[in-house]
Design a protein around this motif. Structure first.
Motif, PDB file in Angstrom:
ATOM      1  N   UNK A  23      71.868  56.141  38.423  1.00 27.39           N
ATOM      2  CA  UNK A  23      71.454  57.130  37.434  1.00 27.39           C
ATOM      3  C   UNK A  23      72.651  57.746  36.727  1.00 27.39           C
TER       4      UNK A  23
ATOM      5  N   UNK B 151      64.750  60.213  39.324  1.00 23.99           N
ATOM      6  CA  UNK B 151      65.493  61.459  39.595  1.00 23.99           C
ATOM      7  C   UNK B 151      65.070  62.620  38.721  1.00 23.99           C
TER       8      UNK B 151
ATOM      9  N   UNK C  23      66.932  48.693  39.483  1.00 23.50           N
ATOM     10  CA  UNK C  23      66.096  49.135  40.608  1.00 23.50           C
ATOM     11  C   UNK C  23      64.875  48.249  40.765  1.00 23.50           C
ATOM     12  N   UNK C  24      64.262  47.914  39.627  1.00 21.88           N
ATOM     13  CA  UNK C  24      63.077  47.067  39.667  1.00 21.88           C
ATOM     14  C   UNK C  24      63.382  45.701  40.239  1.00 21.88           C
TER      15      UNK C  24
ATOM     16  N   UNK D 196      69.803  50.876  34.502  1.00 24.15           N
ATOM     17  CA  UNK D 196      69.688  51.427  35.851  1.00 24.15           C
ATOM     18  C   UNK D 196      68.242  51.354  36.342  1.00 24.15           C
ATOM     19  N   UNK D 197      67.294  51.412  35.385  1.00 24.63           N
ATOM     20  CA  UNK D 197      65.892  51.258  35.783  1.00 24.63           C
ATOM     21  C   UNK D 197      65.575  49.796  36.098  1.00 24.63           C
TER      22      UNK D 197
ATOM     23  N   UNK E  54      66.716  56.123  49.012  1.00 30.14           N
ATOM     24  CA  UNK E  54      68.055  56.466  48.509  1.00 30.14           C
ATOM     25  C   UNK E  54      68.688  57.566  49.351  1.00 30.14           C
ATOM     26  N   UNK E  55      69.981  57.417  49.575  1.00 28.97           N
ATOM     27  CA  UNK E  55      70.664  58.434  50.396  1.00 28.97           C
ATOM     28  C   UNK E  55      71.291  59.469  49.473  1.00 28.97           C
TER      29      UNK E  55
ATOM     30  N   UNK F 165      60.867  52.459  41.289  1.00 30.15           N
ATOM     31  CA  UNK F 165      61.977  52.916  40.437  1.00 30.15           C
ATOM     32  C   UNK F 165      62.083  54.440  40.557  1.00 30.15           C
ATOM     33  N   UNK F 166      63.252  54.910  40.995  1.00 30.17           N
ATOM     34  CA  UNK F 166      63.490  56.356  41.096  1.00 30.17           C
ATOM     35  C   UNK F 166      64.042  56.846  39.771  1.00 30.17           C
TER      36      UNK F 166
ATOM     37  N   UNK G  86      71.729  49.098  45.364  1.00 29.36           N
ATOM     38  CA  UNK G  86      72.674  50.162  45.034  1.00 29.36           C
ATOM     39  C   UNK G  86      71.870  51.457  44.986  1.00 29.36           C
ATOM     40  N   UNK G  87      72.482  52.546  45.420  1.00 27.27           N
ATOM     41  CA  UNK G  87      71.758  53.818  45.411  1.00 27.27           C
ATOM     42  C   UNK G  87      71.315  54.174  44.006  1.00 27.27           C
ATOM     43  N   UNK G  88      70.029  54.495  43.827  1.00 31.41           N
ATOM     44  CA  UNK G  88      69.550  54.875  42.498  1.00 31.41           C
ATOM     45  C   UNK G  88      70.279  56.094  41.960  1.00 31.41           C
ATOM     46  N   UNK G  89      70.786  56.929  42.862  1.00 34.71           N
ATOM     47  CA  UNK G  89      71.527  58.101  42.391  1.00 34.71           C
ATOM     48  C   UNK G  89      72.808  57.680  41.686  1.00 34.71           C
TER      49      UNK G  89
END
Lengths: 308, 361
Positions: free
Chosen positions: A271, B193, A259-260, A255-256, B360-361, B190-191, A265-268
């Protein structure tokens, strides 16, 4: 995605999965003997802080790991005294142990925040570590990762083929029957809890001495709880715990990486991937209810009174 | 038997506490300052820096000031209880140091009109409540400038915590510096959270370096990313506290939150009776954002240029959010010659032109 990136992802997968694997293996042994210890997070934190302080004071990483293990065992014996010795509720005692360990480690470690140490170095095995893709992941790790491979092998063999493993299982399945045929129920449980504590301490030490060589309050960030969940979803089977730990590691790295690489796609959502992927795969594997029940220790969490 | 001994011991202890408390009342009343922290003071980040400010207060005022702090206070109903307790126990000035303490602070302030309150990062003022925040974006701009000049791969990493205005503002400041000094550089965000998860922050740093990032910035609180960069020969900028110890080779500088001057000033004002409720923004000019030192790994000419920029920011001739600024869609938000006002910066929820990813939403 090029070959180097894949090699590095697999390498990171093992490193991320290792602390989970170690804790989960320890907790599995503990639960197989019929004892549910929810204090993993507290024992890990105590291991992390003890290991860090020992290394900071002596400069010796191996002494640090030793102290991490000792701290884990001491914490687990505190749990054992209350939950086994006094027959207190195991769930409540375990939760108390986590809260206690979190606070105590913060208290002990408060003077050591913001100090760096030299972390455990990677030992690349010649030739083997140069195998493309899998070489780095399996043969260019640090000693604790190698140790975790060995521990996995030993525990796998322990429950599959050893007589002592059978005793542990018997004690967890039906302590009264085990007691009746003369097996040392309480001693087995104490030892299993101690082993779980040693593993949690070791995993904590791995975090503070190798993974991120520093001490900070609550640095385990819930890894103890994830390991606890892993044991259940892996239906108490050694090889599934290995799979689950690495799967979780892989998904949390992916998932990291995604993102990089700029995936839209939403990082949430990303995650959540580690949790969803791990739970999904392990639940699918144990979807056969009858079969998975076979693996859960029947007397898990139930106190044992000899003679009743 | 044991129980009786324990009881006696406890009774003795209680008596001792009572005597000490009584003595405390008799002595000359010091000015009492309370602090409410959202995290542990051992985080080596946000709460740690606030506590350094508290310690500076004690050092500056000596016996004249007595400070109390409560750490690990959750943002919610519990915060109100903690703040009310501090107000009830004779504290003259109370600092509540997290965004989520805003409404509890105002609620308690209404009941205790004689007590002064200062709330960090919020936006609601009242007669006895002031707010304060630091211009972290000024430090970010310098970090962005240095990264723009030093990167060889033209890939710069930013480990972000949550998509709230404070973080978005800082990402924008970095991107604005990149746009100006190295438009080819790409910002990889990079998030994670989380404000604090050393393992995850290190993983994020490694994932970035696997993709060619050679300078890492972070808006999270642990020094784990710095360590990861150090192990692999990349550079990193420290956040909130001085992280130089964690990256002998990697550390190029840290942007440090220095709350001491503000806390000392505010306490003095309340003591003197000159305090007024206001929204305070402090940055490099007020020494509230500090870059303690630049490492030798930055070429001397870049250091000189960075220091010139800092001097301009301090003098007020350079503002990171001076127009023209466009948003991602290319619309002009801040015209040439204008500066995005604090009121807009406080709630900023859009990325500037050039940031490759979406919020991010």
């Amino acid at each position: 995605m090029d070959i180097d990136l894949i090699t590095n992802i697999l390498y990171a997968m093992i490193r991320t999965g290792t602390p989970l694997l170690i804790v989960a293996l320890g907790e599995m042994v503990c639960e197989k003997s019929g004892v549910l210890n929810l204090g993993q997070e507290g024992m890990m934190l105590m291991g992390a802080v003890a290991g860090f302080i020992a290394t900071w004071l002596t400069g010796n990483l191996f002494f640090g790991f030793l102290m991490a293990i000792v701290a884990g065992v001491l914490m687990s014996q505190l749990f054992a005294m209350i939950a086994l010795g006094l027959n207190a509720n195991q769930v409540a005692t375990g939760l108390a142990l986590t809260i206690f360990g979190t606070g105590l480690s913060a208290f002990i470690g408060s003077g050591f925040v913001g100090n760096p140490i030299e972390g455990l170095d990677v030992i690349a095995i010649p030739f083997l570590s140069e195998i493309p893709v899998i070489g780095k992941m399996l043969f260019a790790q640090d000693l604790i990762v190698y140790l975790s491979f060995v521990l996995f092998g030993v525990i796998f063999w322990f429950f599959r083929s050893s007589r002592t493993g059978l005793i542990v299982k018997a004690v967890g399945e039906n302590p009264h029957a085990a007691n009746a045929i003369g097996l040392p129920v309480m001693r087995t449980r104490y030892l299993a809890v101690a082993f779980g504590g040693a593993m949690a301490g070791l995993a904590g030490g791995y975090l503070s001495l190798a993974y991120t060589p520093l001490w900070a309050e609550n640095m385990t960030s819930g890894r103890g709880w994830i390991a606890l969940a892993l044991v259940v979803f892996a239906s108490w089977r050694t090889e599934r715990i290995l799979l689950g730990a690495y799967l979780f590691g892989l998904a949390s790295i992916l998932h990291l990486v995604a993102q990089g690489l700029g995936f839209a796609v939403s990082p949430n959502l990303l995650a959540m991937l580690p949790y969803i992927a791990t739970v999904l795969v392990l639940v699918m594997m144990s979807r056969n209810q009858g079969q998975s029940k076979m693996y859960a220790p029947i007397s898990l969490g139930k106190p044992f009174h000899a003679g009743t | 038997m044991k129980k009786i001994v324990l009881k006696k011991f406890l009774t003795g202890l209680m008596a001792a506490v009572a005597i000490v408390a009584a003595l405390g009342v008799q002595a000359a009343e010091p000015f009492k300052v309370g602090f409410v922290y959202v995290g542990p003071i051992g985080d080596h980040g946000w709460s740690y820096q606030h506590d350094q400010g508290r310690l500076a207060l004690e050092k500056h005022f000596g016996d004249k000031v007595k400070t109390t702090y409560v750490e690990n206070v959750p943002e919610g109903a519990d915060a109100e209880r903690v703040i009310r307790n501090l107000a009830k126990t004779g504290h003259d000035l109370i600092f509540t140091t997290s965004f989520g303490f805003m409404n509890p602070t105002l609620k308690v302030a209404k009941r205790f009109p004689k007590v002064t309150f200062e709330h960090a990062t919020g936006y609601k003022l009242s007669k006895n409540v002031g707010t304060y925040i630091s211009n972290t974006y000024e430090g970010r701009y310098i970090a962005g400038f240095t990264a723009a000049k030093m990167t060889k791969s033209n890939k710069i990493g930013f480990i972000a915590s949550f998509p709230i205005p404070e973080v978005i503002r800082d990402i924008n400041a970095v991107q604005l510096a990149l746009n100006k000094y190295n438009p080819d550089a790409e910002l990889k965000i990079i998030w994670v959270n989380s404000w604090f998860d050393p393992g995850k922050e290190a993983d994020a740093a490694n994932a970035m370096m696997d993709q060619g990032v050679d300078i890492i910035l972070q808006h999270t609180d642990s020094p784990a990313a710095m360590q990861a960069a150090d192990r692999r020969g990349a550079f990193a900028v420290g956040q909130a506290s001085d992280m130089s110890k964690f990256g002998k080779k990697a550390h190029i500088f840290s942007v440090v939150d220095n709350w001491s001057p503000f806390y000392i000033k505010r306490v003095q004002q309340v003591m003197d009776g000159t305090w007024k409720s206001e929204d305070h923004w402090g940055g490099m000019a007020e020494e509230e954002i500090v870059i303690p030192e630049f490492s030798d790994s930055i070429p001397a000419d870049i250091v000189a240029e960075a220091q010139a920029l800092i001097a301009q920011i301090k003098a007020g001739t350079l503002h990171p959010f001076a127009g023209p600024i466009k948003n991602k869609a290319g619309e002009l938000i801040v015209a040439e010659g204008e500066i995005l006002p604090h009121a807009d910066l406080a709630g900023i929820n859009w990325f500037v032109e050039g940031v490759p990813s979406e919020i991010p939403k």
